[in-house]
Design a protein around this motif. Structure first.
Motif, PDB file in Angstrom:
ATOM      1  N   UNK A   8       0.831  -1.211   0.000  1.00 46.53           N
ATOM      2  CA  UNK A   8       0.000   0.000   0.000  1.00 46.53           C
ATOM      3  C   UNK A   8       0.865   1.261   0.000  1.00 46.53           C
ATOM      4  N   UNK A   9       1.960   1.237   0.760  1.00 41.85           N
ATOM      5  CA  UNK A   9       2.875   2.374   0.772  1.00 41.85           C
ATOM      6  C   UNK A   9       3.518   2.602  -0.577  1.00 41.85           C
ATOM      7  N   UNK A  10       3.853   1.529  -1.252  1.00 41.75           N
ATOM      8  CA  UNK A  10       4.445   1.636  -2.585  1.00 41.75           C
ATOM      9  C   UNK A  10       3.427   2.191  -3.580  1.00 41.75           C
ATOM     10  N   UNK A  11       2.179   1.759  -3.475  1.00 38.81           N
ATOM     11  CA  UNK A  11       1.133   2.294  -4.350  1.00 38.81           C
ATOM     12  C   UNK A  11       0.900   3.773  -4.079  1.00 38.81           C
ATOM     13  N   UNK A  12       0.898   4.171  -2.806  1.00 38.86           N
ATOM     14  CA  UNK A  12       0.717   5.582  -2.465  1.00 38.86           C
ATOM     15  C   UNK A  12       1.888   6.432  -2.942  1.00 38.86           C
ATOM     16  N   UNK A  13       3.103   5.907  -2.833  1.00 42.75           N
ATOM     17  CA  UNK A  13       4.280   6.631  -3.304  1.00 42.75           C
ATOM     18  C   UNK A  13       4.249   6.795  -4.817  1.00 42.75           C
ATOM     19  N   UNK A  14       3.730   5.796  -5.528  1.00 37.68           N
ATOM     20  CA  UNK A  14       3.653   5.887  -6.987  1.00 37.68           C
ATOM     21  C   UNK A  14       2.644   6.939  -7.423  1.00 37.68           C
ATOM     22  N   UNK A  15       1.608   7.154  -6.621  1.00 36.87           N
ATOM     23  CA  UNK A  15       0.583   8.146  -6.960  1.00 36.87           C
ATOM     24  C   UNK A  15       0.928   9.546  -6.476  1.00 36.87           C
ATOM     25  N   UNK A  16       1.903   9.678  -5.602  1.00 34.63           N
ATOM     26  CA  UNK A  16       2.218  10.955  -4.971  1.00 34.63           C
ATOM     27  C   UNK A  16       3.022  11.860  -5.895  1.00 34.63           C
ATOM     28  N   UNK A  63     -11.280 -14.139  -8.010  1.00 31.68           N
ATOM     29  CA  UNK A  63     -10.108 -13.491  -7.417  1.00 31.68           C
ATOM     30  C   UNK A  63      -9.209 -12.886  -8.489  1.00 31.68           C
ATOM     31  N   UNK A  64      -9.049 -13.553  -9.616  1.00 31.59           N
ATOM     32  CA  UNK A  64      -8.258 -13.017 -10.716  1.00 31.59           C
ATOM     33  C   UNK A  64      -8.886 -11.778 -11.322  1.00 31.59           C
ATOM     34  N   UNK A  65     -10.198 -11.784 -11.452  1.00 31.68           N
ATOM     35  CA  UNK A  65     -10.889 -10.614 -11.995  1.00 31.68           C
ATOM     36  C   UNK A  65     -10.775  -9.434 -11.031  1.00 31.68           C
ATOM     37  N   UNK A  66     -10.852  -9.690  -9.733  1.00 28.50           N
ATOM     38  CA  UNK A  66     -10.687  -8.622  -8.742  1.00 28.50           C
ATOM     39  C   UNK A  66      -9.264  -8.054  -8.804  1.00 28.50           C
ATOM     40  N   UNK A  67      -8.262  -8.913  -8.942  1.00 19.46           N
ATOM     41  CA  UNK A  67      -6.875  -8.450  -9.061  1.00 19.46           C
ATOM     42  C   UNK A  67      -6.681  -7.645 -10.340  1.00 19.46           C
ATOM     43  N   UNK A  68      -7.293  -8.069 -11.424  1.00 20.91           N
ATOM     44  CA  UNK A  68      -7.218  -7.334 -12.683  1.00 20.91           C
ATOM     45  C   UNK A  68      -7.874  -5.968 -12.557  1.00 20.91           C
ATOM     46  N   UNK A  69      -9.020  -5.910 -11.897  1.00 21.41           N
ATOM     47  CA  UNK A  69      -9.706  -4.629 -11.692  1.00 21.41           C
ATOM     48  C   UNK A  69      -8.866  -3.698 -10.817  1.00 21.41           C
ATOM     49  N   UNK A  70      -8.222  -4.229  -9.798  1.00 21.14           N
ATOM     50  CA  UNK A  70      -7.343  -3.416  -8.952  1.00 21.14           C
ATOM     51  C   UNK A  70      -6.162  -2.865  -9.731  1.00 21.14           C
ATOM     52  N   UNK A  71      -5.591  -3.686 -10.590  1.00 19.98           N
ATOM     53  CA  UNK A  71      -4.472  -3.248 -11.414  1.00 19.98           C
ATOM     54  C   UNK A  71      -4.899  -2.144 -12.372  1.00 19.98           C
ATOM     55  N   UNK A  72      -6.032  -2.319 -13.018  1.00 14.44           N
ATOM     56  CA  UNK A  72      -6.522  -1.304 -13.947  1.00 14.44           C
ATOM     57  C   UNK A  72      -6.867  -0.008 -13.227  1.00 14.44           C
ATOM     58  N   UNK A  73      -7.418  -0.108 -12.034  1.00 13.55           N
ATOM     59  CA  UNK A  73      -7.728   1.081 -11.246  1.00 13.55           C
ATOM     60  C   UNK A  73      -6.441   1.824 -10.867  1.00 13.55           C
ATOM     61  N   UNK A  74      -5.422   1.091 -10.475  1.00 16.13           N
ATOM     62  CA  UNK A  74      -4.139   1.697 -10.128  1.00 16.13           C
ATOM     63  C   UNK A  74      -3.530   2.401 -11.339  1.00 16.13           C
ATOM     64  N   UNK A  75      -3.494   1.726 -12.484  1.00 19.53           N
ATOM     65  CA  UNK A  75      -2.913   2.325 -13.684  1.00 19.53           C
ATOM     66  C   UNK A  75      -3.725   3.520 -14.171  1.00 19.53           C
ATOM     67  N   UNK A  76      -5.038   3.461 -14.011  1.00 18.59           N
ATOM     68  CA  UNK A  76      -5.893   4.582 -14.395  1.00 18.59           C
ATOM     69  C   UNK A  76      -5.601   5.802 -13.519  1.00 18.59           C
ATOM     70  N   UNK A  77      -5.374   5.596 -12.236  1.00 19.54           N
ATOM     71  CA  UNK A  77      -5.042   6.703 -11.334  1.00 19.54           C
ATOM     72  C   UNK A  77      -3.690   7.316 -11.700  1.00 19.54           C
ATOM     73  N   UNK A  78      -2.735   6.484 -12.093  1.00 19.23           N
ATOM     74  CA  UNK A  78      -1.422   6.989 -12.493  1.00 19.23           C
ATOM     75  C   UNK A  78      -1.537   7.814 -13.767  1.00 19.23           C
TER      76      UNK A  78
END
Length: 86
Positions: A8-16, A63-78
């Motif tokens: 979570x810290x790494x994800x927050x640092x990537x968005x900061x 679980x794979x679809x949830x992980x894929x959605x999380x990845x896409x959400x992260x990349x969309x925020x970036x």
């Protein structure tokens, strides 16, 4: 538990915006790599490994679809952060 906090810290640092560019790129790459491992592992469990019941395969698929959605959400925020910054 500490891996979750680190991730979570790494994800927050990537968005900061306050973190230097090389550190953000490293955090984006690390987070994307972890998501890629999780997604590929879960989809391999669904489609490649034989002898599992339909219910277990369905759980791994969800679980794979949830992980894929999380990845896409992260990349969309970036990408959204980069577009806002002119």
């Amino acid at each position: 538990m500490w891996l979750n906090s680190l991730f979570q810290g790494c994800m927050d640092a990537a968005k900061s915006e306050q973190v230097s560019r090389p550190i953000r790129i490293l955090c984006i790459a690390l987070t994307s790599f972890v998501f890629l491992i999780a997604i590929s592992g879960l989809f391999l469990l669904v489609f490649v490994i034989e002898g599992q019941g339909l219910f277990r395969r369905g759980i791994f698929l969800v679980m794979g679809i949830i992980a894929l959605a999380g990845c896409l959400q992260f990349l969309k925020a970036i990408v959204r952060k980069r577009r806002k910054k002119p």
